[in-house]
Design a protein around this motif. Structure first.
Motif, PDB file in Angstrom:
ATOM      1  N   GLY A  74       1.592  -3.941  -1.621  1.00 10.42           N
ATOM      2  CA  GLY A  74       1.442  -4.939  -0.570  1.00 10.42           C
ATOM      3  C   GLY A  74       0.186  -4.700   0.253  1.00 10.42           C
ATOM      4  O   GLY A  74      -0.543  -5.646   0.590  1.00 10.42           O
ATOM      5  N   GLN A  75      -0.076  -3.431   0.582  1.00 12.13           N
ATOM      6  CA  GLN A  75      -1.296  -3.093   1.329  1.00 12.13           C
ATOM      7  C   GLN A  75      -2.535  -3.457   0.522  1.00 12.13           C
ATOM      8  O   GLN A  75      -3.487  -4.009   1.063  1.00 12.13           O
ATOM      9  CB  GLN A  75      -1.324  -1.596   1.650  1.00 12.13           C
ATOM     10  N   ALA A  76      -2.512  -3.149  -0.758  1.00 14.19           N
ATOM     11  CA  ALA A  76      -3.674  -3.447  -1.609  1.00 14.19           C
ATOM     12  C   ALA A  76      -3.895  -4.947  -1.717  1.00 14.19           C
ATOM     13  O   ALA A  76      -5.026  -5.432  -1.582  1.00 14.19           O
ATOM     14  CB  ALA A  76      -3.485  -2.837  -3.002  1.00 14.19           C
ATOM     15  N   ARG A  77      -2.817  -5.687  -1.951  1.00 11.92           N
ATOM     16  CA  ARG A  77      -2.937  -7.141  -2.097  1.00 11.92           C
ATOM     17  C   ARG A  77      -3.359  -7.806  -0.795  1.00 11.92           C
ATOM     18  O   ARG A  77      -3.973  -8.872  -0.814  1.00 11.92           O
ATOM     19  CB  ARG A  77      -1.624  -7.722  -2.615  1.00 11.92           C
ATOM     20  N   GLY A  78      -3.044  -7.200   0.336  1.00 15.91           N
ATOM     21  CA  GLY A  78      -3.411  -7.753   1.625  1.00 15.91           C
ATOM     22  C   GLY A  78      -4.749  -7.275   2.147  1.00 15.91           C
ATOM     23  O   GLY A  78      -5.184  -7.681   3.231  1.00 15.91           O
ATOM     24  N   ASN A  79      -5.417  -6.423   1.395  1.00 15.70           N
ATOM     25  CA  ASN A  79      -6.695  -5.859   1.843  1.00 15.70           C
ATOM     26  C   ASN A  79      -7.838  -6.795   1.450  1.00 15.70           C
ATOM     27  O   ASN A  79      -8.083  -7.020   0.261  1.00 15.70           O
ATOM     28  CB  ASN A  79      -6.895  -4.480   1.215  1.00 15.70           C
ATOM     29  N   ALA A  80      -8.543  -7.313   2.435  1.00 16.58           N
ATOM     30  CA  ALA A  80      -9.636  -8.265   2.192  1.00 16.58           C
ATOM     31  C   ALA A  80     -10.793  -7.630   1.421  1.00 16.58           C
ATOM     32  O   ALA A  80     -11.595  -8.345   0.818  1.00 16.58           O
ATOM     33  CB  ALA A  80     -10.140  -8.823   3.519  1.00 16.58           C
ATOM     34  N   ASN A  81     -10.876  -6.299   1.413  1.00 19.32           N
ATOM     35  CA  ASN A  81     -11.958  -5.622   0.687  1.00 19.32           C
ATOM     36  C   ASN A  81     -11.660  -5.430  -0.796  1.00 19.32           C
ATOM     37  O   ASN A  81     -12.506  -4.945  -1.540  1.00 19.32           O
ATOM     38  CB  ASN A  81     -12.260  -4.261   1.314  1.00 19.32           C
ATOM     39  N   ILE A  82     -10.449  -5.775  -1.223  1.00 24.05           N
ATOM     40  CA  ILE A  82     -10.083  -5.662  -2.638  1.00 24.05           C
ATOM     41  C   ILE A  82      -9.919  -7.083  -3.172  1.00 24.05           C
ATOM     42  O   ILE A  82      -8.941  -7.756  -2.855  1.00 24.05           O
ATOM     43  CB  ILE A  82      -8.785  -4.847  -2.828  1.00 24.05           C
TER      44      ILE A  82
END
Length: 147
Positions: A74-82
């Motif tokens: 969830g953190q990865a999918r919500g990270n604008a830098n990824i």
């Protein structure tokens, strides 16, 4: 100038280092603004003679990983830098499937994997996925060590 990674592949294996591999891959993807693919291979050898439905087995494996790593994914999918985060699960002989169906088609700049810490005797018989990746991938390979 430091290497910039554009595509990162993280090999998940269900071991005790899986969370650390995911955390490291996410941090690297965010700092490099890289696409991120998590991949897992379900070893088909124990199931080959039983007529198991590998598609269903892979779907169940993906569901289990989504549950086990829900917060991190969830953190990865919500990270604008990824720019993109994907989870791919396949069944097959581990090293062959990992290389030919997961890593090579993605053409990553970096592969992140874990160290399982096999005993010397077990390592002599079954080998090591991390050693295979280090020796055979045409990109950088980062092995995350167990604490």
């Amino acid at each position: 100038m430091a290497q910039r990674y554009m595509r990162i592949f993280a090999a998940l294996d269900g071991s005790s280092t899986q969370k650390a591999v995911a955390e490291r891959a996410i941090a690297l993807a965010a700092s490099n603004r890289a696409e991120l693919v998590f991949g897992h291979v379900i070893d088909s050898v124990p199931y080959e003679a039983s007529g198991v439905d590998f598609e269903a087995l892979c779907a169940e494996g993906a569901k289990r990983i989504e549950e086990d790593l829900a917060e991190l994914l969830g953190q990865a999918r919500g990270n604008a830098n990824i720019p993109s985060v994907e989870l791919v699960v396949r069944a097959g002989r581990i090293t062959d499937t990992l290389a030919t169906q997961l890593v090579e088609p993605m053409d990553p700049d970096l592969v992140v994997c874990g160290e399982r810490g096999l005993s010397n005797i077990k390592y002599a018989f079954v080998g090591s996925v991390s050693t295979y990746l280090i020796r055979n991938m045409r990109c950088d390979v980062l092995v995350v060590k167990e604490d």
